[in-house]
Design a protein around this motif. Structure first.
Motif, short mmCIF file in Angstrom:
data_model
loop_
_atom_site.label_atom_id
_atom_site.label_comp_id
_atom_site.label_asym_id
_atom_site.label_seq_id
_atom_site.Cartn_x
_atom_site.Cartn_y
_atom_site.Cartn_z
N THR A 126 -3.41 -5.49 -5.15
CA THR A 126 -4.73 -5.87 -5.67
C THR A 126 -5.08 -7.28 -5.21
OG1 THR A 126 -4.22 -4.54 -7.59
CG2 THR A 126 -6.13 -5.96 -7.77
N SER A 129 0.83 -1.21 0.00
CA SER A 129 0.00 0.00 0.00
C SER A 129 0.86 1.26 0.00
CB SER A 129 -0.89 0.07 1.24
OG SER A 129 -1.85 -0.93 1.19
N GLU A 141 -12.19 2.19 -0.02
CA GLU A 141 -12.12 2.14 -1.49
C GLU A 141 -13.42 1.66 -2.11
OE1 GLU A 141 -8.78 -0.13 -2.81
OE2 GLU A 141 -7.34 1.28 -1.94
N LEU A 154 -4.52 4.28 0.18
CA LEU A 154 -3.34 3.45 0.42
C LEU A 154 -2.24 4.21 1.13
CD1 LEU A 154 -3.05 1.28 -2.82
CD2 LEU A 154 -4.15 0.76 -0.66
N SER A 166 -10.19 7.71 -3.37
CA SER A 166 -9.24 7.33 -4.42
C SER A 166 -8.18 6.39 -3.84
CB SER A 166 -8.57 8.56 -5.02
OG SER A 166 -7.56 9.01 -4.15
N ARG A 167 -7.73 5.50 -4.70
CA ARG A 167 -6.83 4.45 -4.22
C ARG A 167 -5.54 5.06 -3.66
NH1 ARG A 167 -3.90 0.32 -7.44
NH2 ARG A 167 -3.54 -1.42 -6.02
#
Ligand code: ASP
Length: 408
Positions: free
Chosen positions: A175, A53, A279, A290, A285-286
């Motif tokens: 992912t 992350s 998320e 993260l 937003s990723r």
């Protein structure tokens, strides 16, 4: 699973867990292993999740200037909300005075904090770096992993094409881990049920809990009401003012993380679920989620800081020690630092409280009075910690977009 369905199942898991632990006491220890398996599965994901992350988050933010600005917004949010939380704790504890007329019945420094007297600000700073990353992973020491991954990710962005390939690798790892989190959520309702039922059962069920509560009920009431004010008034207001998001919807979308926090008493173990909720449900937003959430789970502890200020004042009141404005300001500062320094694991706040008590010369024996009920308050403050982290992700996401993008 549709998140509405999960929400109901998680809440049902908690309610059923409380009910069974309350009614059936220690016989609920029979389901302890289920809770432990769920907790272990979450913990198993934490190290790969944090490393990937932070690397993907830092790379997603782009150049160093953006990282700096985003980091600054996050730190400002952490500091501001923690200070407000401690302020609320101090005001409430001065108004309610839960320690007055409570008899101090413990005379020994509890084992858990004995020998921890030397913890200081420099000790906290030292935890940022580790000489052995593998050992840190094994011990789940999160802070050095975050620091390493931040620098590592930052350096990768300067290496051109080979660096990009490495970032792509960590992106895929991330992912994949999040997919596993997604799968794990199918077991979460039964996991939280088992954790709560067995913990309440181990604590002796409802009757014993009520007996403990009767002894220092006013103290518990003070902590809970201060946490509620912070969690349900202050934080939602900050969310609304900075992002215009609807706090009720936002809350519903993070219920899975909050119930996990309540049942595990660990911000770190909850991190995978916190990221998933941010998320998937709240569409943060990723790159922001993260980057912000692993940091937040480790250093942003509104609930813990608030708790420490109330607990220190409670001990002073119980012992008949008058603390003036200056001393309360010292508690304000040290409780804030203690919140930052506490690890995201169960009852870490008890250990950092040593620093708060020592700063104003309060005896450590006082902690003994809080032990019996700390397992419960720990869950409550962890829930607010995770709620504060989740809102932080939204705040940073919005402000970062407005400020960083416009500033370009
Ligand atoms: N259990 C808390 C957390 O993980 C830390 C503490 O207050 O003890 O957030």
């Amino acid at each position: 699973m549709k998140h509405n369905k999960l929400l109901y199942l998680m809440v049902a898991g908690i309610v059923l867990g409380i009910f069974s632990g309350w009614m059936y006491g220690s016989s609920m220890l029979a389901v302890e292993w289920i809770g432990e398996m769920f907790l272990d599965a979450l913990k198993m994901l934490v190290v790969p999740l944090i490393i990937s992350s932070m690397i993907v988050g830092i790379a997603g933010l782009g150049d160093v200037r953006k990282v700096g600005k985003t980091g600054l917004i996050a730190l400002l949010y952490f500091m501001l909300t923690t200070c407000i939380a401690v302020g609320i704790g101090l005001v409430m504890v001065n108004i309610i005075e839960p320690g007055v007329a409570v008899e101090m019945t413990v005379e020994q420094v509890p084992d858990r904090v004995a020998g921890k007297e030397a913890v200081s600000i420099t000790d906290i700073l030292k935890t940022f770096v580790s000489p052995n990353l593998v050992q840190s992973m094994a011990k789940m020491e999160i802070l050095p992993l975050i620091m390493f991954s931040l620098v590592f990710g930052g350096v990768l962005t300067t290496l051109g094409e080979p660096g990009k390939r490495a970032i792509d690798f960590f992106d895929t790892v991330n992912t994949a881990v999040m997919k596993i989190v997604h799968l794990l959520m199918y077991f979460a309702p039964i996991g939280v049920f088992a954790l709560i039922a067995s913990k309440l059962g181990a604590a002796g069920g409802g009757d014993l809990f009520l007996a403990e509560l009767a002894k220092i009920g006013k103290y518990v009431g003070t902590v809970l009401s201060a946490l509620l004010v912070h969690g349900f008034v202050v934080l939602p207001m900050i969310l609304y003012i900075t992002t215009r998001r609807n706090p009720v919807t936002y809350f519903k979308n993070v219920v899975a993380a909050l119930t996990t926090a309540f049942s595990t008493a660990s911000s770190s173990a909850t991190l995978p679920v916190t990221i998933e909720c941010a998320e998937e449900n709240n569409r943060i937003s990723r790159k922001s989620s993260l980057f912000v959430l692993p940091l937040a789970a480790t250093v942003n502890m509104n609930g813990t800081a608030l708790y420490e200020s109330v607990a220190a004042m409670f001990i002073a009141q119980m012992m008949g020690i008058q603390l003036g404005f200056g001393e309360q300001m010292i508690i304000f500062v040290t409780a804030t630092l203690a919140g930052i320094g506490a690890a995201g694991i169960p009852e870490a706040g008890l250990v950092t409280m040593v620093m708060v008590l020592q700063s104003v010369g309060l005896p450590l024996e006082g902690i003994g009075m809080l032990l019996s009920i700390d397992w419960f308050l720990d869950r409550c403050r962890t829930t607010i910690n995770v709620w504060g982290d989740s809102i932080g992700a939204a705040v940073v996401d919005t402000l970062e977009e407005n400020w960083v993008e416009k500033g370009e």
